[in-house]
Design a protein around this motif. Sequence first.
Motif, short mmCIF file in Angstrom:
data_model
loop_
_atom_site.label_atom_id
_atom_site.label_comp_id
_atom_site.label_asym_id
_atom_site.label_seq_id
_atom_site.Cartn_x
_atom_site.Cartn_y
_atom_site.Cartn_z
N VAL A 1 -0.66 24.43 61.40
CA VAL A 1 0.40 23.95 62.38
C VAL A 1 1.57 25.11 62.03
CG1 VAL A 1 0.95 22.62 63.64
CG2 VAL A 1 -1.18 21.88 62.72
N ALA A 2 1.63 25.15 61.24
CA ALA A 2 3.45 25.63 60.77
C ALA A 2 3.68 26.49 61.25
CB ALA A 2 3.44 26.09 59.17
N ALA A 3 5.68 26.95 61.67
CA ALA A 3 5.24 27.93 62.50
C ALA A 3 5.26 29.24 62.47
CB ALA A 3 7.15 27.95 63.06
N ALA A 4 5.07 30.21 61.18
CA ALA A 4 5.60 29.68 60.22
C ALA A 4 7.24 30.16 59.30
CB ALA A 4 4.44 29.57 58.60
N LEU A 5 8.21 30.28 59.73
CA LEU A 5 9.68 30.96 59.35
C LEU A 5 9.29 30.50 58.16
CD1 LEU A 5 11.68 32.36 59.69
CD2 LEU A 5 12.83 30.44 61.00
N TRP A 6 9.58 31.12 56.50
CA TRP A 6 10.87 30.91 55.54
C TRP A 6 12.11 30.25 56.65
CZ3 TRP A 6 15.07 31.27 52.94
CH2 TRP A 6 15.05 31.48 51.48
N PHE A 7 11.78 29.10 55.94
CA PHE A 7 13.38 28.59 56.00
C PHE A 7 12.93 26.70 55.54
CE2 PHE A 7 16.77 25.98 58.50
CZ PHE A 7 17.51 26.52 58.23
N PRO A 8 13.86 26.46 54.69
CA PRO A 8 13.78 24.97 54.46
C PRO A 8 14.25 23.76 55.28
CG PRO A 8 16.08 25.96 53.44
CD PRO A 8 14.94 26.79 54.20
N HIS A 9 13.09 23.71 56.28
CA HIS A 9 13.65 22.94 57.48
C HIS A 9 13.48 21.76 57.10
CE1 HIS A 9 13.51 20.35 61.19
NE2 HIS A 9 12.27 20.68 61.02
N ARG A 10 14.48 20.33 56.51
CA ARG A 10 13.84 19.24 56.03
C ARG A 10 13.01 18.68 54.74
NH1 ARG A 10 14.24 16.21 62.81
NH2 ARG A 10 15.89 17.74 62.96
N SER A 11 12.92 19.73 53.66
CA SER A 11 12.32 20.07 52.59
C SER A 11 12.94 18.31 51.75
CB SER A 11 12.73 20.81 51.61
OG SER A 11 13.61 20.97 51.24
N GLY A 12 11.80 18.30 50.78
CA GLY A 12 12.16 16.95 50.13
C GLY A 12 13.47 17.29 49.47
N ALA A 13 14.26 16.28 48.33
CA ALA A 13 15.19 16.64 47.38
C ALA A 13 14.68 17.01 46.66
CB ALA A 13 16.26 15.92 47.58
N SER A 14 15.19 18.06 45.58
CA SER A 14 14.94 18.86 43.55
C SER A 14 15.81 19.81 43.79
CB SER A 14 13.62 19.40 44.06
OG SER A 14 13.55 20.42 42.60
N PRO A 15 16.34 19.20 42.16
CA PRO A 15 17.27 19.80 41.31
C PRO A 15 16.99 21.97 41.29
CG PRO A 15 16.09 18.29 39.99
CD PRO A 15 15.85 18.34 41.22
N PHE A 16 15.53 21.97 41.68
CA PHE A 16 14.91 23.01 41.81
C PHE A 16 14.69 24.26 42.67
CE2 PHE A 16 12.96 20.17 37.75
CZ PHE A 16 14.10 21.04 36.50
N LEU A 17 15.27 23.18 43.33
CA LEU A 17 15.39 23.74 45.43
C LEU A 17 15.58 25.27 45.45
CD1 LEU A 17 13.86 22.56 47.40
CD2 LEU A 17 16.20 21.88 48.29
N VAL A 18 16.69 25.64 45.00
CA VAL A 18 16.88 26.41 45.18
C VAL A 18 16.21 28.44 44.15
CG1 VAL A 18 18.94 28.78 44.83
CG2 VAL A 18 19.07 26.41 46.31
N PRO A 19 15.46 27.97 42.96
CA PRO A 19 15.24 28.94 42.65
C PRO A 19 13.47 28.67 42.69
CG PRO A 19 16.02 27.57 40.47
CD PRO A 19 16.21 26.60 41.98
N TRP A 20 13.01 27.48 43.18
CA TRP A 20 11.64 27.87 44.01
C TRP A 20 12.10 28.28 45.13
CZ3 TRP A 20 10.78 21.94 43.68
CH2 TRP A 20 10.31 21.83 42.28
N LEU A 21 12.77 27.95 46.05
CA LEU A 21 13.23 29.00 47.63
C LEU A 21 13.23 30.44 47.39
CD1 LEU A 21 15.54 27.24 49.29
CD2 LEU A 21 13.62 27.22 50.06
N LEU A 22 14.41 30.98 46.25
CA LEU A 22 13.95 32.28 45.74
C LEU A 22 12.51 32.73 45.21
CD1 LEU A 22 16.42 34.40 45.26
CD2 LEU A 22 16.59 33.50 42.87
N ALA A 23 11.70 32.34 44.69
CA ALA A 23 10.77 33.01 44.06
C ALA A 23 9.63 33.00 45.19
CB ALA A 23 10.05 31.53 43.21
N ALA A 24 9.29 31.77 46.04
CA ALA A 24 8.68 32.07 46.91
C ALA A 24 9.35 33.61 48.52
CB ALA A 24 8.53 30.99 48.13
N ARG A 25 10.68 33.42 48.20
CA ARG A 25 10.82 34.90 49.04
C ARG A 25 11.21 35.56 48.58
NH1 ARG A 25 14.75 38.11 49.37
NH2 ARG A 25 15.96 36.56 47.92
N ARG A 26 11.31 35.96 47.66
CA ARG A 26 10.74 37.28 46.89
C ARG A 26 8.92 37.66 47.07
NH1 ARG A 26 13.96 36.00 41.37
NH2 ARG A 26 16.50 36.78 42.45
N ARG A 27 9.00 36.68 46.82
CA ARG A 27 6.91 36.38 46.81
C ARG A 27 5.90 37.19 47.92
NH1 ARG A 27 1.96 35.70 44.22
NH2 ARG A 27 3.08 35.30 42.43
#
Length: 322
Positions: free
Chosen positions: A44-70
């Motif tokens: 169903v997802a749109a799916a744009l790479w954008f952290p719309h209302r994700s849960g919190a995590s101290p690792f959010l930015v590294p995870w976002l970075l790794a996924a965007r790079r891939r």
Amino acid sequence: MVAGRVSVLGAGVMGLSTAHELALRGHSVTVIADRTAEASVSGVAAALWFPHRSGASPFLVPWLLAARRRFEQLAADRGTGVDLRPGTVVERSADADRSWTEAVPKYREATADELPPGAVAGVRAVLPVISMPHYLPWLRARCAALGVRFATRTVGRVDDLAGGAGRAGGTDLVVVAAGMRSGDLLDDDSVYPVRGQVLRLPDPGITEWITDEDHPGGLAYVVPRRGEVVCGGTGEIGSWDTAPDAGTEREILRRVCALVPALAGRPVLSRAVGLRPARDAIRLEHVPGHALPVIACYGHGGAGITLSWGCAQAVADLADRI
Ligand SMILES: Cc1cc2nc3c(=O)[nH]c(=O)nc-3n(C[C@H](O)[C@H](O)[C@H](O)COP(=O)(O)OP(=O)(O)OC[C@H]3O[C@@H](n4cnc5c(N)ncnc54)[C@H](O)[C@@H]3O)c2cc1C
């Protein structure tokens, strides 16, 4: 863990990405699920790479970075269904959260003529857009090419897998990446739905996405994919209603046509509702107390695709340490 037998519970974007990363590292992986990715929220997802209302995590930015790079690497191959497209994140308040830009190499302030009426500011960036009808079959085929096996069944309890996992003939580790139902499997009642309604329109030739999270009429976004445009949306916390609502659809159309006038008058090709698997904090950890070692990977809310490769790599790292 030295290369072992891993059962991944869930065949949505999170389960498939995780299976891919584990198989790459030499594990023998079986994905167990009762629905395909296309029949799950991932479809169903749109799916744009954008952290719309994700849960919190101290690792959010590294995870976002790794996924965007891939995703950027995948965009080099048109067969993946991933494209890089420019677009605008609209901001309606001076203190809008821009932490996501830490995971983006280049972005700039939107100019006044690039923003809708009422916007305070905005960010322009080129981000991955994932055409899910192309991407999900590609991802599953990639997993299969790496030797991942697939079993179709419903799992009642994680410990049921201790007796064997289909053709794999046993399991050394279970990864729970079962989206909304992950909590049921791990006695965790902190997962809740955030209902999202979307509709697909034929592509009028637009190339840019726009997301206006704090639109006064409600969430509004337009994501052009291959041959279609996905428009949304809603973000109804705690709603389990999976039937599209006609009144809500009219309101979505009104908002998105105001943002992108080229969409006006286009026929609706299809409509869908998905329940974002939300949790105040993303759960990605070793879960003790089971017959087998268990890793949890869920609670990604409206950012499961955006975080997918980052979290999948983190699960594989954790598996290596168990
Ligand atoms: C309208 C809408 C728009 C969205 N847009 C975006 C976006 O633009 N960008 C973005 O990053 N994210 C977006 N999302 C969020 C994204 O769709 C989710 O975060 C993501 O798909 C969750 O993936 P998942 O693999 O965890 O869960 P799912 O896709 O729900 O997959 C769950 C899997 O687990 C299996 N399963 C569950 N329980 C069991 C069981 N007991 N036994 C066997 N199998 C089981 C299911 O069969 C299924 O295979 C959007 C969501 C919605 C609703």
